[in-house]
Structure formats: structure tokens, C-alpha cells
Design a protein around this motif. Sequence first.
Motif: not given
Length: 204
Positions: A38-45
Motif C-alpha cells: 500500500i501507499a498513501v498520498d497527502g490527502a489520505g487516499n
Amino acid sequence: NLYVLESRTPQLVKFPRMSSGYGSPAAAGLSAGNPVDIAVDGAGNVYVADSGLGAVVEVPWTGTGYGAQTTVISAGTAGYVPTGVAVDASGNAYFTDSNSGTVVKVPWTGSAYSSTVVTVGSGFTQPLLPNVDAAGNVYVEDSGNARAAEIPWTGSSYGTPTTFYSPATGDTLEGLGLDTGRNLYVLYKNSGGTYGTWKEDYAD
């Protein structure tokens, strides 16, 4: 915030960081497959590499919970087998493909993911765990060749992959990470079964 990928169910679980610890988890179900990273972007997606489905999917964070997952890229005729995923500050997604031994970039257009992908690097054997730094350089665990490699971004294209870490004889690579200061971390296991870590500090 802490994110856990549970592959048996499968589901994604988020534990929000509170002032005194972690709060109650928020869970999102995933399509049946074999989620592996998994990876998470700055918006929490959250982005999930699923080798069973041959796809990378996005699980959007609405601010109060997770929305329905959408497909970033699917196996299609290329026969992708994603083994890792990363996302950069611009929303571009990257994944390692064990079928072709490549790292692939899926550009974000501003409204959707492009159907035209970019091969970031090739010649890997069982590539895993891509990481992307603030300058656009990509790092990957090339597990079949017992090394960790950097794919430099020149500003207009990707350069030739170069090895920045090779384990000692008998040791195996077990993980790769990158912090916000662009320092690199490698997890390895020696021939005796003991785990250790190696760090390379970032320098201009």
C-alpha cells in the motif's frame, strides 16, 4: 496515521493518530485478490498493489471514511503482476511489475489516471517496494538480483538504474524505505536469520 493491509479478508484498516495514541480503526473492504503493498498520498487516499487481480486500485478517503475503490491500472493485455506501489506528491502512481521486471508510472492528468503508462526502469528480477523521493527519483528492491537500485529522474526522462546497496554474501533483502528527508533504509536478513538495517543519508 497507521495503515494495515490485511490480505486474508482482504481489507484495509486505518488507525488515526490521536494526542494520546491511536483512535478507533476505520476499515475498507477490498476486492478479493492478493493485496501485497500500500501507499498513501497527502490527502489520505490509499493505493493498493494487488498481484492476484493484476491491478493497482485506489481507495479514496472522503474525510470521514473510505469510498468505493477505483482501478488505477489493470493487467489488460500487458499481464501486469503488481508487487509494490508508490505515489508522488503530484498524484502519479508507480508500481513494480514482476511479470515484465519493470517499474511502471501511471501519470495523473488532474482528473483521472492516464491510460498511457511510462516504463520508469527495466531489467529487474522480482522487483518490489518502489519508493519515490521529492525530486522524482525512484528506488526499488531488485530482489532477484540481490540489490537495491535507484532510477534517477533527470528532469525530462529516467536514467539507467544504478545499484546503491548490495547485501553481503548469504544475506537477503527484506525491505526498502524512504523518509521525508530523502534518507534511504534497507532491511536485510543475514544467513543466520538475524535481521538488520542499513541507512544511507541523503546528500545534495
